[in-house]
Design an enzyme around this catalytic site. Structure first.
Site, PDB file in Angstrom:
ATOM      1  N   GLU A  55      41.527  37.727  45.943  1.00 23.35           N
ATOM      2  CA  GLU A  55      42.505  37.881  46.851  1.00 23.35           C
ATOM      3  C   GLU A  55      41.738  37.370  48.269  1.00 23.35           C
ATOM      4  O   GLU A  55      42.232  36.495  49.080  1.00 23.35           O
ATOM      5  CB  GLU A  55      43.038  38.995  47.102  1.00 23.35           C
ATOM      6  CG  GLU A  55      43.868  39.497  45.838  1.00 23.35           C
ATOM      7  CD  GLU A  55      44.365  40.679  45.792  1.00 23.35           C
ATOM      8  OE1 GLU A  55      43.696  41.788  46.091  1.00 23.35           O
ATOM      9  OE2 GLU A  55      45.646  40.927  45.542  1.00 23.35           O
ATOM     10  N   GLU A  67      42.772  43.189  37.156  1.00 24.91           N
ATOM     11  CA  GLU A  67      43.600  44.516  37.263  1.00 24.91           C
ATOM     12  C   GLU A  67      44.548  44.973  36.208  1.00 24.91           C
ATOM     13  O   GLU A  67      44.613  46.112  35.688  1.00 24.91           O
ATOM     14  CB  GLU A  67      44.670  44.208  38.338  1.00 24.91           C
ATOM     15  CG  GLU A  67      44.092  44.161  39.843  1.00 24.91           C
ATOM     16  CD  GLU A  67      43.555  42.662  40.107  1.00 24.91           C
ATOM     17  OE1 GLU A  67      43.197  41.848  39.255  1.00 24.91           O
ATOM     18  OE2 GLU A  67      43.362  42.464  41.380  1.00 24.91           O
TER      19      GLU A  67
END
Ligand code: 1HE
Length: 267
Positions: free
Chosen positions: A121, A141
């Protein structure tokens, strides 16, 4: 213009180069540059100050073998945050990454090793990504019982497309090498040092006029969020400002009198 001398950032080292390039190095190598609360606050402070400084381009690098291992999972575990607390954490991540992407100053990420989870990110908030042979990209994740919270649903899906992002987070798929470039995770793959290449690209970007770079590194991202009708209007307004700036006249004159370099491949 303000300097960055007043900034005291625990998790970054800053090095100003004479050509207006700032080398900002994420410096938590013992924790694989995992992003704890302090690192995100450092990013907000840094990228709030940069647009009001003399910095003309930024290279975002990292100390150690890995660019960034994402959210500090140990801090997250230790703090046992409530939903409202973690929502506020994510909003700070968005503040930091939006300041990078929309700040109007080119940011070039020099990648290596793990660029995973929140690390991807962070990298996807830069305007250019340079990978080396050790670089790999993933969204772990899914396997950690988590979800993305730092903008991957917007920026990673924007780079690779929705289907590839879903595959990455569902299955833990890892991209590296030429395949990572082919799917859009990086624009450059180098044999040697990604930092050297990132610095070279930053110097090239820094030679552009600041108002031109402001449009490139702010307006394009804003325009992506608009309808085609509003986007074309905004593009015209931005071009009205940028393409008539007095600083551009010398460059236009050099083209008109044939002293400017022509746009064609070398050799
Ligand atoms: C960390 C972290 C971390 C390392 N948070 N401390 N991110 C992940 O799931 C990636 C998790 N990290 C790893 O898979 C590996 O650490 C690496 C492949 C990146 C590197 O492996 P390695 O063998 O070089 O290092 P290591 O032994 O795993 O870790 C070294 C130290 O870094 C160790 O600390 P120490 O005090 O025990 O020495 C690790 O605990 C620490 N470390 N990664 C905290 N991520 C806004 S939502 C975003 C959601 C996410 O980002 S999910 C996170 C995904």
């Amino acid at each position: 213009m303000a300097t960055l001398d007043h900034l005291k950032l625990a998790n970054f080292t800053l090095e100003t180069h004479p050509d207006g390039v700032l080398l900002a190095t994420l410096n938590r190598p013992a924790k694989r540059n995992a992003l704890d609360e302090e690192s995100i606050e450092n990013l907000i402070e840094l990228f709030s100050a940069i647009p009001r400084s003399d910095v003309r381009a930024v290279v975002l690098a990292a100390a150690g073998d890995h660019f960034c291992a994402g959210l500090d999972l140990v801090e997250h575990h230790r703090k046992d945050r409530s939903p409202a607390e973690f929502m506020q954490i994510c909003l700070r991540w968005h503040d930091a990454f939006n300041k990078m992407e929309y700040g109007g100053v080119p940011v070039i990420a020099a990648l290596k090793g793990a660029v995973v989870g929140g690390g991807l990110e962070l990298a996807s908030s830069a305007h250019i990504r340079v990978a080396d042979q050790t670089t790999y990209f993933a969204l772990p994740e899914g396997q950690r019982g988590l979800f993305t919270g730092g903008g991957a649903t917007i920026r990673v899906s924007g780079l690779v497309g929705k289907a590839r992002m879903i595959d990455m987070i569902l299955t833990g798929r890892i991209y590296k090498g030429q395949e990572a470039v082919d799917v859009g995770l990086a624009q450059y793959l180098v044999e040697g040092s990604s930092l050297d290449k990132a610095l070279e690209l930053a110097r090239a970007a820094a030679a552009n006029l600041p108002l031109t770079n402001f449009a490139i590194c702010s307006a394009i991202s804003h325009i992506q969020n608009m309808s085609a009708l509003d986007a074309s209007y905004t593009e015209a307004v931005v071009a009205g400002m940028v393409n008539t700036q007095p600083e551009a006249r010398a460059r236009l004159e050099a083209f008109a009198n044939k002293t400017a370099a022509r746009t064609r491949p070398q050799g």
